[in-house]
Motif scaffolding. Structure first.
Motif, PDB file in Angstrom:
ATOM      1  N   ALA A  32       0.829  -1.205   0.000  1.00  0.00           N
ATOM      2  CA  ALA A  32       0.000   0.000   0.000  1.00  0.00           C
ATOM      3  C   ALA A  32       0.864   1.255   0.000  1.00  0.00           C
ATOM      4  N   ALA A 110       3.389 -12.359  -0.803  1.00  0.00           N
ATOM      5  CA  ALA A 110       2.115 -12.244  -0.091  1.00  0.00           C
ATOM      6  C   ALA A 110       1.537 -10.851  -0.275  1.00  0.00           C
ATOM      7  N   GLN A 111       2.365  -9.847  -0.176  1.00  0.00           N
ATOM      8  CA  GLN A 111       1.903  -8.478  -0.381  1.00  0.00           C
ATOM      9  C   GLN A 111       1.397  -8.279  -1.804  1.00  0.00           C
ATOM     10  N   LEU A 113       0.297 -10.587  -3.753  1.00  0.00           N
ATOM     11  CA  LEU A 113      -0.902 -11.405  -3.897  1.00  0.00           C
ATOM     12  C   LEU A 113      -2.113 -10.632  -3.378  1.00  0.00           C
ATOM     13  N   ALA A 114      -1.937  -9.981  -2.240  1.00  0.00           N
ATOM     14  CA  ALA A 114      -3.032  -9.184  -1.685  1.00  0.00           C
ATOM     15  C   ALA A 114      -3.358  -8.019  -2.613  1.00  0.00           C
ATOM     16  N   GLY A 115      -2.320  -7.369  -3.102  1.00  0.00           N
ATOM     17  CA  GLY A 115      -2.547  -6.253  -4.013  1.00  0.00           C
ATOM     18  C   GLY A 115      -3.181  -6.709  -5.318  1.00  0.00           C
ATOM     19  N   GLY A 116      -2.766  -7.885  -5.781  1.00  0.00           N
ATOM     20  CA  GLY A 116      -3.243  -8.389  -7.062  1.00  0.00           C
ATOM     21  C   GLY A 116      -4.719  -8.767  -7.079  1.00  0.00           C
ATOM     22  N   GLN A 117      -5.312  -8.909  -5.909  1.00  0.00           N
ATOM     23  CA  GLN A 117      -6.739  -9.224  -5.845  1.00  0.00           C
ATOM     24  C   GLN A 117      -7.553  -8.170  -6.578  1.00  0.00           C
ATOM     25  N   THR A 118      -7.092  -6.936  -6.479  1.00  0.00           N
ATOM     26  CA  THR A 118      -7.907  -5.840  -6.999  1.00  0.00           C
ATOM     27  C   THR A 118      -7.151  -4.971  -8.007  1.00  0.00           C
ATOM     28  N   ARG A 123      -1.595  -8.446 -11.130  1.00  0.00           N
ATOM     29  CA  ARG A 123      -2.009  -9.846 -11.174  1.00  0.00           C
ATOM     30  C   ARG A 123      -1.014 -10.714 -11.932  1.00  0.00           C
ATOM     31  N   THR A 126       2.467 -11.244 -10.341  1.00  0.00           N
ATOM     32  CA  THR A 126       2.338 -12.050  -9.127  1.00  0.00           C
ATOM     33  C   THR A 126       2.153 -13.518  -9.472  1.00  0.00           C
ATOM     34  N   ALA A 127       1.270 -13.761 -10.432  1.00  0.00           N
ATOM     35  CA  ALA A 127       1.026 -15.138 -10.842  1.00  0.00           C
ATOM     36  C   ALA A 127       2.303 -15.765 -11.386  1.00  0.00           C
ATOM     37  N   LEU A 130       4.715 -16.528  -8.448  1.00  0.00           N
ATOM     38  CA  LEU A 130       4.193 -17.670  -7.697  1.00  0.00           C
ATOM     39  C   LEU A 130       4.443 -18.970  -8.441  1.00  0.00           C
TER      40      LEU A 130
ATOM     41  N   ALA B  32      -5.355  -1.099  -0.124  1.00  0.00           N
ATOM     42  CA  ALA B  32      -4.503   0.006  -0.543  1.00  0.00           C
ATOM     43  C   ALA B  32      -5.324   1.208  -0.986  1.00  0.00           C
ATOM     44  N   GLN B 111      -7.173  -9.071   3.156  1.00  0.00           N
ATOM     45  CA  GLN B 111      -6.655  -7.735   2.857  1.00  0.00           C
ATOM     46  C   GLN B 111      -6.134  -7.059   4.118  1.00  0.00           C
ATOM     47  N   ALA B 114      -2.857  -8.601   5.135  1.00  0.00           N
ATOM     48  CA  ALA B 114      -1.749  -8.084   4.334  1.00  0.00           C
ATOM     49  C   ALA B 114      -1.378  -6.679   4.799  1.00  0.00           C
ATOM     50  N   LEU B 172      -6.695 -16.138  -1.126  1.00  0.00           N
ATOM     51  CA  LEU B 172      -5.856 -15.181  -1.850  1.00  0.00           C
ATOM     52  C   LEU B 172      -5.422 -15.744  -3.198  1.00  0.00           C
ATOM     53  N   GLY B 175      -7.957 -15.715  -5.837  1.00  0.00           N
ATOM     54  CA  GLY B 175      -8.243 -14.373  -6.330  1.00  0.00           C
ATOM     55  C   GLY B 175      -7.416 -13.970  -7.535  1.00  0.00           C
ATOM     56  N   ILE B 176      -6.318 -14.671  -7.777  1.00  0.00           N
ATOM     57  CA  ILE B 176      -5.528 -14.319  -8.961  1.00  0.00           C
ATOM     58  C   ILE B 176      -5.368 -15.494  -9.913  1.00  0.00           C
TER      59      ILE B 176
END
Lengths: 223, 223
Positions: A32, A110-111, A113-118, A123, A126-127, A130, B32, B111, B114, B172, B175-176
Motif C-alpha cells: 500500500a 504475499a503483499q 498477492l493481496a494487491g493483485g486481488q484488486t 495480477r 504475481t502469478a 508464484l 490500498a 486484505q 496483508a 488469496l 483471487g488471482i
DNA sequence: GTCTATAGCTGGATAGAC
DNA sequence: GTCTATCCAGCTATAGAC
C-alpha cells in the motif's frame, strides 16, 4: 572520461538499486505504501529515474519480483532435490520460513498477492512469480510420492498449489501473531510426522493400510 | 419535527452505512485504496462524517471488520456444530468458499492481514477478527478429534491456526488464479478423504494402525 | 542518465457554518 | 449530524535543463 560502458554500468547500477529498493519497500512498508517517491528515496536517486528505466511503477515491481524470485527459487532448487521425505520437506519449509524473516521473498509475494486481488496490473507478475515456486514444489512432491501408495491418489499439481497457498497464508499470519502463539509450521510438522509414520508402517498393519488405500483408489472417482 | 431519537437513528444509519461501505471498499478495491473520501462517497455521505463518527479511518475499519466477522461467524457456528467428520468440515469449507465470492468476509480479512504486516494500527483489529474464526475452528476440531486416536497427538490450538491461515492463503490464491486452475480446496478434499478413510479402518489393519499411533504418541516429544 | 520543476490529482484531518 | 471549505502532504507522470 566517460565511456559508453561507464554510462551503461552506472545506469544498470541505478536500475538494480531501484529493484532492490522496491522489494525492500514492499517488505518493510507493505504494498500500500509503495510509491515512486518512496522507492526512489530508498534507492538514493530521483523519482523520475523509475519512469526512465522502467516506464512505470508496475513494471518496476514486475521486474523486481521476478528477478528476486528466480534467484531465491534457484537456491532452493538444489536443497529441494536432496529432500527424501515429507518430513524433510516440512523441515526445509521451516528453514525457509526462518530465512524469510531476513530475506522476505515470500513476504513480498504475499503483499503482491493481496494487491493483485484488486489491481489488474499486479495480477500477472504475481502469478508468474508464484508459478516459479509452485513448479519447484510440484516437482519435489511428484518425486516424493512416486512409488508410494499415494501416487495416483492425489492431484499433485493441485496439491502443490494448495501447499504454496497455505505457506503464504502462514507467513501472513505469523506477521501479525503475538510472540506467544504457536507457529503454524510446528503444527504442520506434527501432522506430517504422523502421516509419515503411518506410511512407514511395515508388517501386517502396513499391508492392511496399503489394501485400504487400494480400495480408496478404486472408488476414488465417485464421492 | 425532529426528536432526539430521530437524530440518533439517522446518525446510526450513517454510521452503519459507513461500515458497510468500508467493507465493500476493502473487498472490491483492496486495502490500498481505502481512503476516507473513497469510503464516504460509497456511503453517500461526506468524508468528514467518518471523523465525526469514528475519530479516524482506522477505527472505522476496526469496527466494521469486527462487526461483520461476528455476524459471519455466528451463522457458521450453527453449521459447524452439525459437522461430524473432517470430511464434512472440508465440505463446509467448500460452501464457505462459495459464499465468500459473494459476501467476502475472508477476503476482507485477507486484505487486512496483508495490510497489518506493516500497518501497526491495523494489526490489532485484524488479530481480533481472525481470532473469532480461529476459536470456532478450534472448538470444532477439538470436538471431532475427541475419542479418536489423534486426540493428544495434535496441538489443536496450533492446528486451528494453521487451518485458518491456510484457508486465507487459499482465498488469496483463488483471487488471482486463471479459470482453468484446479481449486486448492478440491485437493484438500482429496487429502482429507484419504485421511478419513484411513482412520475408519476396521479389523486387523485398524488395530495395527492404532498400535502404531500409540507408538507415535509415546515418542512424540523427541524428534 | 540523472536531475529540477511542474501540472493536476488524491490523500488525512480539522474548523466552522448550518 | 452533516455539510463546505480549507491546509498541506503525498502521489503519478511528464517536460526539459544539464
Amino acid at each position: 572520461m566517460t565511456t559508453a560502458e561507464d554510462q551503461s554500468s552506472r545506469g544498470n547500477d541505478t536500475k538494480r538499486r531501484l529493484e532492490v529498493a522496491a522489494l525492500a519497500t514492499i517488505r518493510e512498508e507493505g504494498i500500500a505504501r509503495v510509491s515512486a517517491r518512496n522507492v526512489a528515496s530508498r534507492a538514493g536517486c530521483n523519482q523520475a529515474s523509475i519512469y526512465y528505466h522502467f516506464g512505470s511503477l508496475h513494471e518496476l515491481l514486475t521486474a523486481a519480483s521476478l528477478r528476486s524470485t528466480e534467484v531465491r527459487v534457484a537456491t532452493y532448487r538444489q536443497r529441494l532435490a536432496t529432500v527424501d521425505s515429507l518430513r524433510e520437506l516440512v523441515a526445509l519449509a521451516g528453514e525457509m520460513h526462518a530465512e524469510e524473516r531476513e530475506l522476505g521473498n515470500v513476504t513480498v509475494l504475499a503483499q503482491m498477492l493481496a494487491g493483485g486481488q484488486t489491481d489488474e496490473d499486479l495480477r500477472e507478475p504475481t502469478a508468474a512469480a508464484l508459478q516459479l515456486w509452485i513448479t519447484e514444489v510440484e516437482a519435489t512432491l511428484r518425486r516424493l510420492l512416486a512409488d508410494t501408495p499415494l501416487e495416483g491418489l492425489i492431484d499433485v499439481h493441485g496439491f502443490a498449489r494448495t501447499v504454496s497457498a497455505a505457506f503464504i497464508g502462514i507467513e501472513l499470519m505469523e506477521g501479525i501473531s503475538g510472540p506467544n502463539e504457536p507457529s503454524p509450521l510446528d503444527t504442520l510438522e506434527q501432522l506430517v510426522d504422523l502421516m509419515e509414520t503411518l506410511l512407514e508402517l511395515g508388517g501386517v498393519g502396513g499391508a492392511a493400510l496399503r489394501w485400504q488405500m487400494g480400495r480408496v483408489r478404486r472408488s476414488g472417482g465417485e464421492r
